[in-house]
Structures are given as structure tokens and as C-alpha cells.
Write a protein that holds these residues in place. Sequence first.
Motif, PDB file in Angstrom:
ATOM      1  N   ASP A 183       2.913  -0.505  -1.520  1.00 27.28           N
ATOM      2  CA  ASP A 183       4.332  -0.586  -1.140  1.00 27.28           C
ATOM      3  C   ASP A 183       5.155  -1.323  -2.197  1.00 27.28           C
ATOM      4  O   ASP A 183       6.314  -0.953  -2.467  1.00 27.28           O
ATOM      5  CB  ASP A 183       4.480  -1.277   0.212  1.00 27.28           C
ATOM      6  CG  ASP A 183       4.124  -0.367   1.381  1.00 27.28           C
ATOM      7  OD1 ASP A 183       4.104   0.865   1.183  1.00 27.28           O
ATOM      8  OD2 ASP A 183       3.854  -0.884   2.484  1.00 27.28           O
ATOM      9  N   LYS A 184       4.588  -2.346  -2.814  1.00 24.42           N
ATOM     10  CA  LYS A 184       5.308  -3.093  -3.869  1.00 24.42           C
ATOM     11  C   LYS A 184       5.669  -2.172  -5.026  1.00 24.42           C
ATOM     12  O   LYS A 184       6.779  -2.240  -5.566  1.00 24.42           O
ATOM     13  CB  LYS A 184       4.440  -4.250  -4.374  1.00 24.42           C
ATOM     14  CG  LYS A 184       4.389  -5.448  -3.462  1.00 24.42           C
ATOM     15  CD  LYS A 184       3.497  -6.533  -4.058  1.00 24.42           C
ATOM     16  CE  LYS A 184       3.334  -7.695  -3.087  1.00 24.42           C
ATOM     17  NZ  LYS A 184       2.393  -8.717  -3.623  1.00 24.42           N
ATOM     18  N   GLN A 185       4.724  -1.321  -5.419  1.00 24.86           N
ATOM     19  CA  GLN A 185       4.994  -0.405  -6.524  1.00 24.86           C
ATOM     20  C   GLN A 185       5.994   0.665  -6.118  1.00 24.86           C
ATOM     21  O   GLN A 185       6.877   1.033  -6.900  1.00 24.86           O
ATOM     22  CB  GLN A 185       3.692   0.239  -7.001  1.00 24.86           C
ATOM     23  CG  GLN A 185       2.730  -0.759  -7.624  1.00 24.86           C
ATOM     24  CD  GLN A 185       1.802  -0.116  -8.640  1.00 24.86           C
ATOM     25  OE1 GLN A 185       2.058   0.964  -9.161  1.00 24.86           O
ATOM     26  NE2 GLN A 185       0.718  -0.806  -8.952  1.00 24.86           N
ATOM     27  N   ILE A 186       5.873   1.172  -4.902  1.00 27.43           N
ATOM     28  CA  ILE A 186       6.824   2.180  -4.422  1.00 27.43           C
ATOM     29  C   ILE A 186       8.233   1.598  -4.388  1.00 27.43           C
ATOM     30  O   ILE A 186       9.207   2.257  -4.761  1.00 27.43           O
ATOM     31  CB  ILE A 186       6.408   2.698  -3.028  1.00 27.43           C
ATOM     32  CG1 ILE A 186       5.101   3.488  -3.122  1.00 27.43           C
ATOM     33  CG2 ILE A 186       7.504   3.562  -2.419  1.00 27.43           C
ATOM     34  CD1 ILE A 186       4.524   3.898  -1.771  1.00 27.43           C
ATOM     35  N   ASP A 187       8.347   0.331  -3.963  1.00 30.04           N
ATOM     36  CA  ASP A 187       9.658  -0.337  -3.916  1.00 30.04           C
ATOM     37  C   ASP A 187      10.277  -0.472  -5.306  1.00 30.04           C
ATOM     38  O   ASP A 187      11.502  -0.573  -5.452  1.00 30.04           O
ATOM     39  CB  ASP A 187       9.520  -1.726  -3.280  1.00 30.04           C
ATOM     40  CG  ASP A 187       9.226  -1.653  -1.788  1.00 30.04           C
ATOM     41  OD1 ASP A 187       9.424  -0.571  -1.199  1.00 30.04           O
ATOM     42  OD2 ASP A 187       8.765  -2.666  -1.218  1.00 30.04           O
ATOM     43  N   LYS A 188       9.414  -0.447  -6.336  1.00 30.46           N
ATOM     44  CA  LYS A 188       9.908  -0.541  -7.719  1.00 30.46           C
ATOM     45  C   LYS A 188      10.225   0.828  -8.311  1.00 30.46           C
ATOM     46  O   LYS A 188      10.551   0.937  -9.495  1.00 30.46           O
ATOM     47  CB  LYS A 188       8.870  -1.244  -8.594  1.00 30.46           C
ATOM     48  CG  LYS A 188       8.669  -2.711  -8.251  1.00 30.46           C
ATOM     49  CD  LYS A 188       7.564  -3.321  -9.108  1.00 30.46           C
ATOM     50  CE  LYS A 188       7.327  -4.779  -8.737  1.00 30.46           C
ATOM     51  NZ  LYS A 188       6.202  -5.368  -9.520  1.00 30.46           N
ATOM     52  N   LYS A 218       4.689   7.618  -5.048  1.00 30.29           N
ATOM     53  CA  LYS A 218       3.650   7.177  -4.112  1.00 30.29           C
ATOM     54  C   LYS A 218       2.242   7.468  -4.643  1.00 30.29           C
ATOM     55  O   LYS A 218       1.381   6.580  -4.631  1.00 30.29           O
ATOM     56  CB  LYS A 218       3.846   7.847  -2.756  1.00 30.29           C
ATOM     57  CG  LYS A 218       2.810   7.458  -1.713  1.00 30.29           C
ATOM     58  CD  LYS A 218       3.098   8.107  -0.371  1.00 30.29           C
ATOM     59  CE  LYS A 218       2.972   9.612  -0.434  1.00 30.29           C
ATOM     60  NZ  LYS A 218       3.194  10.261   0.878  1.00 30.29           N
TER      61      LYS A 218
END
Length: 724
Positions: free
Chosen positions: A504-509, A513
Motif C-alpha cells: 500500500d505504501k508503494q501504491i500510495d506513491k 499495484k
Amino acid sequence: MAHLRFKALETLNDRQPVKVVPPSNKISDYYGENVFGVDAMKRYISSDAVKVVLSAIETGEKIDAVTADAVAAGMKCWAMEKGVTHYTHWFQPLTDATAEKHDSFFDLDENGKALEKFKASALVQQEPDASSFPNGGIRSTFEARGYTAWDPSSPAFIMGGTLCIPTIFVSYTGESLDNKAPLLKSLAAVDKAATEVCQFFDKDITKVTATLGPEQEYFLVDAALFNARPDLLMAGRTVFGHAPSRGQQLDDHYFGSIPPRVNDFMVDFEIEALKLGIPARTRHNEVAPGQYEMAPTFEECNLSCDHNQLIRDLMHKVAEKHGLKVLFHEKPFAGINGSGKHNNWALSTNFGKNLLSPSSKPKENLIFLTFLVNVVKAVNDYADLLRASIASAGNDHRLGANEAPPAIISVFLGTQLSEVLDELEKNGNVRIDKGDNMYMKLGINKIPELLLDNTDRNRTSPFAFTGNKFEFRAVGSAANSASPMTVLNTIVAETLVQFKLDVDKQIDKGVKKEVAVANVLRDYTLASKKIRFEGNGYSDEWVKEAAKRGLNNVMTTPQALDFWITPKVKKLFEKHGIYSERELEARYEIMQENYIKKIQIEGRVIGDLAINHIIPTAIEYQNKLILNVKGLKDIGLEKEAKPVIEVIKEISKHINAIQTDVDAMTDARKKANIIEHMPERAKAYCDKVKPYFETIRYAVDKLELIVDDEMWPLPKYRELLFLR
């Protein structure tokens, strides 16, 4: 005692085969007939009540009072039609055994009239007291109340003419005092965590179920021979016994023709197991003479653990009919293979898809890799806790021996999967291809098809991937699977929770996905590389290599148990609501005390047999030899008397060694008993008392080779293992 041995041998010739006739040639005709499962519920309670119960099993919600009354009435009616007069709450205290207190359906009304009574209150909750079960200080004697509470996810069953209702067992203040309650909590935790990760790939996945198939190894010996061995009777294992000339070295017992008497037992057992809804599928000879294995079909983990407890109880009961005794000790005989319980574990979605089953489809393989890597990472991060989960006095005899997994926890994946993860680790150029279905290219867009049919195995690995599941091979034969499975479910849940956060942290950046998933999988693969090992776990080279990698090699239970109460482990279990710190400390104390008691019992048995049975027999034989020497000398055969004199000296040497070591062992035990701190007392028993077991055994086993066979008091290995 010598007479008892030979009486036991004589009975073998008089054994008459027990005729076993299945109720039907079709298993489906009687499978589950003694289980109040879905089919029985549909016949005895309303469809609305059935829906509520099934929904409660699915969601874990509490069953309302009206439904509980309906279930109780239907259950009583069903049981009484089968001739049942009593019921019990069947629970699993912290003893690795099961417990039950039988109550009658019979009661009196206010006018003293007899009636059959079983209401929701009796079904849902009971107060069995059970104050003498281990509790680790949670329950005071004057506050002895303990409660059992119905587990509707494990169906009631009839055994021995009694209706058995699976329950959890908790203290008056709510702490769990059993193995089932924490297991249920861990199953809920892994369900929630795994379902949330599945949502990355398929929004329709709403539930993930842990499944289990425990392969149960055991020994069978003749009951009369068993009763002539006080060590088997008291300690579950032979503390003395010289290896026979022929053991397992010819490998002719493994998968060999099953002896007729044993086969009769197996058929009889399987019939009763199938009636109880236990899906017994496989039976075969194991490696050691006198050793066998049964394996069931995979089931939901909680039910499977219940069934394994039932299997062991049922085996004891059926074996008595056949004049046999079942041994579940991890190492009942020295010098041959011991017994484990290989726990085959996997995760399945609400669509029946095994998340640990490889596929040729890229999207499905990404899910597969996700769960595979997360399990490996969980084992890497909590290897010491997994080791602690299978620690016991019995398993100490087995772990690290040349037929069992080593005490070093590692993961075996097989050549192909290792190459896949190595490629994942190296590949930094992930790209997304767009088409009818968007999927990820890792340079390994599909798992080799051979893997789908390949069950690559490493019998030296304690935790191995075997095609579509992980096999936790280090669990002991006598253990309750619920404890190690609670640990495994919890550590996998923890890793999956962290995995979702990291993705989720990477997706938020702004990372796509699929790429985010691949990036985190690569990080986890790198972080858990030290736990993966493809070689021979029995080799000295692995011990050295494991030390370089920073993997612990904890050979004894008192040391391993310390991992239960590290700050990291306490935080883990509290976070997921599995154990409170108080519950964990209590279990730690119970396990230490259990270890002490088992070693103490073995020490007492060793002392009793050595002093009261072995030494008197050796002296009696020695006196015969002394008379022989005197006779030889009387007729002038001085030279011929010398070899006999050497034998007399040899006997004296071993007698003196036994007496000296038994005295020293007893003294060490007394010193250990005055140590107040339980963990230190356990370590004293392990380090100061237990070492005498082998030195005493060495001398006794040497005497077994010297003393006249007609005088030796204990049934020998050749008799226990080969006579049927």
C-alpha cells in the motif's frame, strides 16, 4: 519379572484374530454416521436454524439462544435414537490429551418425575471445574472454576456411547486454558490478513481458510509384551534395550506387506474413524520395524486438529480389542527411526482455490508467489518460535537424529522454485503488458509446468514445500497439532499484514499495484534468503553453514521454550489477540513443568529397573558363573575357568557402573528439585540429570548381551519389534 516376559511371549501363540466386518462395502454408506454434521442437522432441526449455525461457522458470530435451543433439542433426539444416554463437553487442556466429564440426559422435574433433558445452556456452556489441569498460576485452587464453551465449527460426535461436544476451555477470568481457543483465534487472524492480501488480485475472495492434513506415525507392540515393560508402561519409551542384530537396515519393512494382525487393527480403526467423519485415506508400513503411518484427507485446520486428537484416542481403544498397544512417543526405541506428525498446511479461498498451488496462468502465479514468499518470510522471521512450538521431552530424542529433521529450522523449496525466487531476486526490470488481462512480466511469466506434478521432497528439512502445501515435518508424534499450527497461522498472518502495508505504501506513491507487489516480494525474498536450504539437513556441513547464517541450533527443550517469552513474541501474540502476556507466561511455565515431570518419571523408572530388576538378575547370573568357575577348578580345569572369570569381572564392572550412576542421578535429581525457578530447574534436569540416562543405559545394554537369555527380565527389542 523373568516369568512375566516369557508368559507374555507364550500368549502370542494363543492370539486369535479379531474378525472385522465393515458395515458396508461402500464407505459413503456409513461415513460420518456418528457425527451431528450438516446432514444430521437438516434432519433434526429447522432449515432456519441450520442457516444460522452455518453462518456462525462461516463468520464466527455468536449463535442466538433460540437457535441454540433448537440445536440442543435436535442433537439430543439424534443421539438418543442412537442409544446415547450421556453427553460431555470434549475439550483439550494443556496436556496434549483430551478431557471429558459425562453428564446424563436424565433429570428430575419439580415433582420428582424422570425426564430426558438437554437444553441450550448445557450445549453452549458448562462448568467442569477441572481445577487439577495445568494452568500456570492462572487459576487459584480456591477459585477453581473453569468453563467450557461450545465450538459449533467442529461438529458433535458419538464415541463410546457418549455424545461429545467439542469446546474451548477458559478460566473464570477469561484466559484460555486449552489448545483450541488460541488456534481458533489464529485461524481468524490468518483469514483476515490473507483475505486482505487476496483483494489485490481478486475482489471476489472474501475468506481464506487454513487447511491441514497431519500424517500420523506410530508403533504397534503386543499388549502382553508392553505390560512386561515397566518403562513403556510408565514413560512411553524403552529406557533400556540393546539393538537387535537386524533392525531397519534392510529397508524391507518400509511400504512392505502389512502383517495380518496389524492390518485387522488398521481396518477396524479406519471403520470407526470413518463413522466419526475422519477422512482416513492412507495406511502403510513405515521405515522402522513395528512402525506404521496413517494419513487423512486435508480438512479445515481446526477440524483437522480435533480429528487428530480423536485419531490417537481411537487408536488406543481399537488396539485393545486386538491385543495391541499403540506407542506415540517420538522415540520409543533407540537405534531405529522415531515417530513424527507431518503437518501438511495450506491456505484455500472461499472458491476452493489453493493459494499455494502453482499455475500456468501469470495472474494466478503472482498470487501463488505472494503467498509462498510470505510464508518463507514468516518462517525466517520467527524460526525460533517455530522451534519452540514443537519442543518436548519426547521430541528431543528425535530432532537432530539421523531420521528426523534437525533442530535447525530451515525451508526447502526444491530446485525449480529456488530458481524462480533467485530470478525474482535478480530481476529489476519489471514491466506491465497490457492486453485482455493486464499482467506482470518478471522474466518468469509462468512457473515451470513440471512443478505442478512434481512433489520434490527433502526428508531432512523441517519445513518443506511439497508441491501445493508446506509440510512441517518437525512436529512430534505425541503432540497436539493445535499448538504449532497456532504459531504458524499467527506468524503468517503477521507477515501478510506487513506485506499489505508495504505494498500500500508503494501504491500510495504512484507505483502500479502489480509492480508494487513484485517489488515487495523481491525485498522479502532477499530478507529471507538465509532460511532457505536445499541440501542435507543431517550433515555436519549444514550445522556449520547454519551458524554462519545466524540460524540457531537449539537441541533441548528447556532452551527452546525460552523463545516463547521474548519481547518480540509477546508483542506478536498480543497484537493479534492470540495470547495475552499472562497466558503466554502461564503456558511457558506449564511446558517447563511438563518437561521436568517427564524427565523425572524417566529417571525414576531407570532407577527402579536398574536397581530392582537388572542388577539382581545380573548378580544371579554372576553367581551361576562363580559356581561354574569353582566346579572347573575342582576338576583341575584352571585354564578353562579363566574366560568365565573375565565374564564375571565384566559383569561386576557394569553392575558397579550402574549403581554408581543411579546414585549420582538420584543425587542430581534431588539438587534439581530444590531449585525454585522453574526454567532453571528444567535446565538442571536437562543438563545434570538426563546425561546419566545414557551412561546407565550403556551398562544395562551390555549386561543384556552377557546375561543368559532365559534370565533376562525385560522383553527384548527383537520380541517387541518383530513378533506379531
